[in-house]
Design an enzyme around this catalytic site. Structure first.
Site, PDB file in Angstrom:
ATOM      1  CG  HIS A  37      -2.159   0.529   1.011  1.00  0.00           C
ATOM      2  ND1 HIS A  37      -2.222   1.874  -0.060  1.00  0.00           N
ATOM      3  CD2 HIS A  37      -2.985   0.467   1.792  1.00  0.00           C
ATOM      4  CE1 HIS A  37      -3.842   2.220   0.230  1.00  0.00           C
ATOM      5  NE2 HIS A  37      -3.927   1.405   1.482  1.00  0.00           N
ATOM      6  CG  ASP A  71      -2.455   5.194  -4.085  1.00  0.00           C
ATOM      7  OD1 ASP A  71      -2.207   4.907  -3.434  1.00  0.00           O
ATOM      8  OD2 ASP A  71      -3.216   6.210  -4.788  1.00  0.00           O
TER       9      ASP A  71
END
Length: 530
Positions: free
Chosen positions: A501, A505
């Site tokens: 992450h 995204d």
């Protein structure tokens, strides 16, 4: 004739190294694959073997100098030379005790009839291995290139062939012993089996000869018990330098090398353990005390030492959890169209290309297609930079009896279905046989893991660092689905994408899975690049 010694490939994204230690000086004689020097990068320590036998003429890059890939390190004069001749007496002296150890002194004039079995080159950044299995015992006859033993490194298993035909006269490194690259494994007598038999007593027990000082079953290559070491064992130069630079004391480092020798990786592990507040610096040490076990239960337990490959798998998976901001997103795919297309063309495909048409080529193609639209899933973090890959080296996770390995299909985005299936079949077979080279497991940019072959219905795969994405495939199972307002039975598969992450995204991760789903539910989209 002069042979150049140059800096080898240092690994992915590593362009330079520092010359840490020279093990030879100008004028010294060297053998093929004998270690000349040690290089240090910000990731690994690399030993540089000699490309030829001869004399080290000149050292171009001295200790402490920074060198790039393929830079000139030294020059070697091949063949006989004054430097080599000057060392003749020393080599003779070293050969004499070896004769005594190998033959009890009965064959002192027959050194030319003996052949040493040495540890082969283990690969980039691998300096030691563990002797896992001997397929021959002392006194057995062997043929040239017949497999003598198997070595296990933290990445692959390596079979050691016999360099010559004859009789196995002596085993120097027993099973379980840790040996270094170019270390001594055994001695083969090229003469008759009777001559080798004379050497067997000296190897296993003392008859009052030169080996009387060594306990039975112990040689200079034996690995001591945990927490113990030999006083004459020298730690690796790179480890000494790392301890001095980082302010780490020797008692904080648990050596994993031969006879407890500390390696640079052990120092790194000690530093990492200290930062994380671990009780012990050793990566394989338990993080919590073992729960009490009743005596009657303990008698029924079996304790087996973890293989080096299993230790590395455990360490890398835990590192992935600790270092990446790992998150998993899920979707499901209706496999009806892909299964129908495969069923329709699998016989013709195999007849034309000589390989079976499986589902992995469809998933590989679908992932390559999706990675073009979401390139961050095919990227990696290097410090404060993001490195985007304009190619796809697809890792295909494969379970083997030794553990999980990930062979890499290079340039998968530019290969046909047949080429992908052929690569997967070849690498999968060699992975199960332990024949994969380390080069074939390096450089991947994205990974596919198929837990469905074992019946897994749903799982969250762990990233394969430094990659930023891994796709988990699962079992195809018939389930009732609502199609155009009607309930129908469809072959469904859950898909899982674990991603980093920090650079991927949620939108990108979901888009990637949707594109894979669309391509598999309508394979014609792959042909039209939609």
């Amino acid at each position: 004739m002069t042979t150049e010694v140059r800096v080898p490939t240092l690994g992915e994204s590593v362009s330079e190294a520092t010359v840490a230690t020279w093990f030879k000086k100008p004028g010294d004689s060297v053998e093929v694959d004998e270690m000349l020097c040690e290089l240090e990068t910000d990731k690994v320590t690399v030993e540089v073997p000699s490309p030829a036998a001869g004399t080290l003429d000149e050292i171009v890059a001295g200790e402490g100098e920074t060198v790039g890939v393929d830079a000139l390190l030294a020059n070697i004069s091949e063949g006989a030379s004054e430097g080599k001749a000057d060392k003749g007496s020393k080599e003779t002296e070293e050969a004499a005790p070896k004769e005594v150890a190998g033959s009890g002194g009965d064959q002192g004039d027959a050194q030319g009839d003996k052949v040493d079995v040495m540890v082969p080159t283990l690969g980039e950044s691998v300096s030691e291995a563990t002797v896992s299995t001997w397929f021959k015992k002392v006194g057995d006859s062997v043929e040239a290139d017949e497999t003598l033993c198997e070595l296990e490194t933290d990445k692959v298993s390596v079979e050691v062939p016999a360099p010559a035909a004859g009789t196995l006269a002596e085993i120097i490194a027993e099973e379980g012993t840790t040996v270094e690259a170019n270390g001594h494994l055994a001695v083969i007598a090229k003469g008759s089996a009777g001559e080798a038999g004379a050497s067997k007593p000296a190897a296993g027990k003392s008859d009052g000869g030169d080996e009387a000082a060594a306990p039975k079953g112990e040689t200079q290559y034996s690995t001591p018990e945990a927490g113990k070491g030999r006083a004459d064992v020298e730690d690796a130069p790179s480890a000494k330098k790392a301890m001095a630079e980082k302010g780490v004391s020797r008692d904080q480092v648990r050596g994993s090398g031969r006879d407890g020798r500390a390696m640079k990786s052990d120092v790194d592990a000690a530093i990492a353990a200290a930062k994380s507040g671990a009780a012990s610096p050793a990566p394989e040490t338990k993080q919590a005390p073992r729960a009490p076990v009743a005596a009657e239960d303990e008698a029924r337990e079996e304790r087996v030492k973890m293989t080096r490959l299993r230790q590395t798998i455990a360490r890398r998976l835990k590192d992935a959890q600790n270092n990446a901001a790992m998150l998993t997103t899920y979707n499901e795919v209706d496999m009806t169209e892909t299964m129908a297309l495969r069923s329709q063309y699998k016989d013709l495909f195999e007849k034309k290309h000589g390989v079976r048409l499986g589902f992995m080529s469809f998933f590989t193609k679908a992932c390559c297609h999706a990675l073009k639209e979401v390139p961050e899933v095919n990227a990696e973090i290097d410090g404060t930079d993001i490195v985007y890959k304009n190619f796809v080296h697809m890792g295909i996770a494969a379970g083997t009896p030794q553990g999980l390995v990930v062979p890499v299909i290079r340039d998968a985005d530019s290969k046909s279905f047949a080429e992908i299936e052929a690569d997967i079949a070849d690498k999968g077979k060699r992975a199960r046989d332990g024949k994969l080279s380390m080069a074939e497991m390096q450089g991947g940019t994205f990974t596919i893991s198929n837990g469905g072959v074992y019946g897994s219905l749903m799982s969250s795969p762990i990233l394969n660092p430094p990659q930023s994405g891994i796709l988990g495939m699962h079992k195809i199972q018939d389930r009732p689905m609502v199609i155009n307002g009607e309930i129908k039975i469809r072959p469904m598969m859950y898909l899982a994408l674990s991603y980093d992450h920090r650079i991927v995204d949620g939108k990108g991760a979901v888009t990637f899975l949707v594109r894979v789903k669309e391509a598999l539910e309508d394979p014609r989209r792959l042909l039209m690049d939609l």
